[in-house]
Design a protein around this motif. Structure first.
Motif, PDB file in Angstrom:
ATOM      1  N   UNK A   1       0.827  -1.244  -0.029  1.00  0.00           N
ATOM      2  CA  UNK A   1       0.098   0.224  -0.152  1.00  0.00           C
ATOM      3  C   UNK A   1       1.059   1.295  -0.003  1.00  0.00           C
ATOM      4  N   UNK A   2       1.976   1.211   0.559  1.00  0.00           N
ATOM      5  CA  UNK A   2       2.855   2.465   0.583  1.00  0.00           C
ATOM      6  C   UNK A   2       4.304   2.426  -0.122  1.00  0.00           C
ATOM      7  N   UNK A   3       4.746   3.209  -0.623  1.00  0.00           N
ATOM      8  CA  UNK A   3       5.796   3.055  -1.415  1.00  0.00           C
ATOM      9  C   UNK A   3       7.202   3.755  -0.584  1.00  0.00           C
ATOM     10  N   UNK A   4       6.689   4.459   0.339  1.00  0.00           N
ATOM     11  CA  UNK A   4       7.694   5.114   1.146  1.00  0.00           C
ATOM     12  C   UNK A   4       8.177   4.356   2.310  1.00  0.00           C
ATOM     13  N   UNK A   5       9.433   3.879   2.460  1.00  0.00           N
ATOM     14  CA  UNK A   5       9.800   3.006   3.362  1.00  0.00           C
ATOM     15  C   UNK A   5       9.546   3.557   4.860  1.00  0.00           C
ATOM     16  N   UNK A   6       9.666   5.012   4.947  1.00  0.00           N
ATOM     17  CA  UNK A   6       9.562   5.374   6.406  1.00  0.00           C
ATOM     18  C   UNK A   6       8.203   5.210   6.862  1.00  0.00           C
ATOM     19  N   UNK A   7       7.225   5.308   5.870  1.00  0.00           N
ATOM     20  CA  UNK A   7       5.718   5.155   6.345  1.00  0.00           C
ATOM     21  C   UNK A   7       5.624   3.678   6.591  1.00  0.00           C
ATOM     22  N   UNK A   8       6.160   2.809   5.767  1.00  0.00           N
ATOM     23  CA  UNK A   8       6.087   1.224   6.227  1.00  0.00           C
ATOM     24  C   UNK A   8       6.521   1.138   7.612  1.00  0.00           C
ATOM     25  N   UNK A   9       7.972   1.356   8.044  1.00  0.00           N
ATOM     26  CA  UNK A   9       8.469   1.195   9.113  1.00  0.00           C
ATOM     27  C   UNK A   9       7.764   1.765  10.334  1.00  0.00           C
ATOM     28  N   UNK A  10       6.931   2.819  10.029  1.00  0.00           N
ATOM     29  CA  UNK A  10       5.801   3.639  11.196  1.00  0.00           C
ATOM     30  C   UNK A  10       4.791   2.696  11.312  1.00  0.00           C
ATOM     31  N   UNK A  11       4.248   1.920  10.367  1.00  0.00           N
ATOM     32  CA  UNK A  11       3.294   0.970  10.349  1.00  0.00           C
ATOM     33  C   UNK A  11       3.665  -0.028  11.268  1.00  0.00           C
TER      34      UNK A  11
END
Length: 441
Positions: free
Chosen positions: A273-283
């Protein structure tokens, strides 16, 4: 499942596989029937709803009588948690062992006459089987939409990933129960963890030459207890996008395995769902805080990437959660650090106060990106000699220019092993993504 696929049925119309004694034994061994809802499975169901836009999501376990809803997100909690196996599309998953995608439930001959279609307001249904460790279908993981609608390839791929995550969670739990019952970390547990938490082989990413290895620590000599600490994964997300992750869980054994399992399936689901790795790590951080499967710390480095303009190499982003910097080895042997600020992950740390940023990068022909854990940089002799260190790692990596990915990771591991005299105080994991050489014109 292809529409019209044959199912071997009994005289009552139910698949014979539903009543297979070995399957029913596997259902009983899962210890999931008639148990309360759990955050682990509900979180995956919420993800499925978010990814597909559906109104309901279920993880069901079916015996020969009913389909029990271990997770039923979007349902009225007072409405009960099961339906008759004859009324549920779950029995079709058991009969075929394959996915069932019904974009218009009212006209689909496979499910239109099932009582659940009207009772649950099913306009569209998409589900995948959930398997036991020995390959029997326990039930299904599915989403329900109130209206007829199509499901995109990205959505069905994400559902398949989430269903595999449920299966992996079940396998891990059973292995842990068996281990605890026997009072030791058994060889069976070690095999299950290895199969569930480390990919047996890396997929073929277009235009890339990839390789990875995992070397367990030798410090304790207890291979069962030390089987999990570091992990890695490489996978396609959607379209032309891919992701690679390297993680390191503090400590060993059962708690480390639980964190690793949560991290791997959460990253896979969120990356769809997300292409930004920082967002994925936040999730991922949010999942650790909400589920609290363990109090272990976790560091992780994550890259997302896609082919570059005109298919020249690749472009990507990197983010870190307290993990060692990624290294880029250029085609001429120059080595660059790829750094990104970000605190490590722990359930007691507030995810919304953890600042993480993406760092962009570009790789051209024969450039390579190395993800690794600190087991290699902290390699040293049993007598506590000098560390292998960051500088020596970069120096050895620089000397591998011109080598393919498999040769490169092997040379790095051998250099660290030679430095430490073969002693490994900590697990070591390496993964190299190398842009394949351009063919000569």
């Amino acid at each position: 499942m292809a529409q019209g696929q044959e199912i071997v049925t009994r005289t009552d119309g139910l698949p014979k596989a539903v009543f297979d004694p070995e399957r029913l034994a596997a259902v009983a061994a899962s210890e999931l029937l008639d148990t309360p809802a759990e955050g682990t499975f509900d979180d995956l169901a919420h993800l499925a709803m978010s990814i597909t836009g559906a109104q309901k999501a279920f993880f069901t376990v079916a015996d020969g009588r009913r389909s029990f809803w271990k997770s039923a997100v979007g349902m009225d909690p007072t409405a009960g948690r099961e339906n008759d196996i004859r009324d549920s599309p779950c029995h079709i998953l058991i009969g075929t062992g394959r996915e069932l995608i019904a974009e218009d439930a009212a006209t689909d001959p496979r499910i239109r006459d099932l009582a659940a279609v009207g009772a649950l307001g099913i306009g569209a249904w998409a589900g995948y089987p959930v398997f036991s460790p020995n390959g029997h279908v326990l039930g299904g993981f599915c989403v329900v939409d109130k209206d007829a609608r199509p499901f995109t390839a990205a959505q069905t791929q994400a559902l398949q990933t989430l269903a595999r995550s449920v299966s992996s969670e079940i396998a891990l739990r059973q292995a842990l129960r068996e281990s605890r019952a026997s009072g030791e970390a058994s060889a069976a547990l070690a095999r299950t963890l290895q199969d569930s938490l480390l990919p047996p082989r890396l997929p073929a990413a277009p235009g890339l030459d990839v390789a990875a290895l995992h070397v367990p620590a030798t410090a304790t000599g207890d291979a069962g207890a030390d089987v999990v600490g570091d992990f890695y994964d490489l996978f396609h997300t959607r379209g032309k996008n891919w992701a690679a992750v390297m993680g390191d869980v503090c400590g060993k054994g059962i708690d480390a395995a639980l964190v690793t399992a949560l991290a791997r399936y959460t990253v896979r689901a969120e990356a769809s769902q997300h292409t930004h790795p920082s967002v994925i790590l936040h999730r991922l951080h949010q999942a650790m805080a909400s589920q609290r499967v363990s109090d272990r710390f976790l560091t992780a480095g994550l890259v997302t990437f896609r082919p570059g303009p005109d298919n020249d190499g690749l472009v990507g982003r990197y983010a870190s959660a307290g993990h060692p910097p990624a290294l880029i080895r250029r085609a001429d042997g120059t080595v660059e650090e790829l750094t990104s600020p970000g605190m490590l992950l722990h359930p007691d740390f507030d995810p919304d106060k953890a600042v993480r940023k993406d760092t962009s990068f570009r790789l051209h022909s024969e450039d390579a990106l190395l993800l690794y854990t600190d087991g290699i940089t902290e390699a040293r002799t049993r007598q506590r000699g000098p560390l292998f260190g960051d500088e020596r790692l970069a120096e050895v990596l620089a000397g591998t220019h011109g080598d393919d990915a498999a040769t490169t990771v092997t040379r790095l591991q051998k250099a660290a092993a030679q430095h430490s005299g073969g002693y490994a105080m900590d697990d070591t994991a390496l993964m190299l993504l190398r842009v394949a050489p351009q063919p000569s014109s």
